[in-house]
Design an enzyme around this catalytic site. Structure first.
Site, short mmCIF file in Angstrom:
data_model
loop_
_atom_site.label_atom_id
_atom_site.label_comp_id
_atom_site.label_asym_id
_atom_site.label_seq_id
_atom_site.Cartn_x
_atom_site.Cartn_y
_atom_site.Cartn_z
N HIS A 68 -5.99 -10.13 6.76
CA HIS A 68 -5.40 -9.49 7.93
C HIS A 68 -5.69 -8.00 7.86
O HIS A 68 -4.95 -7.25 7.21
CB HIS A 68 -3.90 -9.77 8.01
N ILE A 74 -2.20 -4.68 7.33
CA ILE A 74 -0.98 -4.67 8.15
C ILE A 74 -0.32 -6.04 7.98
O ILE A 74 -0.99 -7.07 8.05
CB ILE A 74 -1.32 -4.47 9.65
N GLY A 77 2.83 -9.72 12.40
CA GLY A 77 4.11 -9.77 13.08
C GLY A 77 4.79 -11.12 12.97
O GLY A 77 6.01 -11.19 12.86
N VAL A 78 4.01 -12.19 13.00
CA VAL A 78 4.62 -13.52 12.90
C VAL A 78 5.33 -13.71 11.56
O VAL A 78 6.33 -14.43 11.48
CB VAL A 78 3.60 -14.66 13.13
#
Length: 165
Positions: A68, A74, A77-78
């Site tokens: 990622h 980073i 978000g999930v």
């Protein structure tokens, strides 16, 4: 309170690394069925009948950083939402008289927004709040993720509570 009014969020949680946890990772594994690499709560530092605060330390060794944005890692978000769901599940189970005979599943995500990037070296402070009683096997959890005093993510999660067979 009008039917569409929201419960105000609790204040920004504070985290002191020297304070002993309410639940450590071994105790969390007795509550949740998750294991590496999907156990996303390192410890719980506050737990009451309506609120919980958990902690997740983010290191460069997290397996998701390999794929990622590897040049500028980073946290997805999930996975932030999954970490919120896990603290929410601990909170919901904590309210039941026989938590060991239940499992909690994420059923719905509403009002989700991401406010800042989460990167290696960050410490997530995961806050969950159950603003209403559990109804018909479902509980709503207001969740927020903080890095230091900055809001990184927030969402309203719907948890489904099921009795284990």
């Amino acid at each position: 309170m009008p039917p569409h009014a929201h419960t105000p969020p609790s204040p920004t949680p504070s985290y002191n690394a020297n304070t002993p946890p309410v639940l450590d990772s071994c105790q969390i594994m007795q509550i949740l069925p998750h294991r590496y690499p999907f156990l996303l709560v390192d410890k719980v530092i506050q737990l009451s009948s309506q609120t919980i605060t958990g902690v997740k330390h983010i290191t460069i060794n997290e397996p998701f950083f390999q794929g990622h944005f590897p040049a500028a890692p980073i946290m997805p978000g999930v996975l932030q939402i999954e970490a919120l769901a896990q603290v929410g599940a601990i909170l919901v189970l904590h309210t039941l008289p026989d938590p060991e005979s239940h499992v909690v599943y994420l059923a719905q995500i509403d009002r989700c927004s991401f406010k800042r990037k989460v990167v290696p070296g960050d410490t997530l402070v995961l806050q969950g709040q159950v603003p209403a009683k559990i109804k018909q096997g479902f509980a709503k959890v207001q969740g927020r993720v903080f890095v230091e005093d900055q809001l990184a993510c927030e969402a309203t999660l719907l948890a489904q509570i099921t009795r284990q067979g």
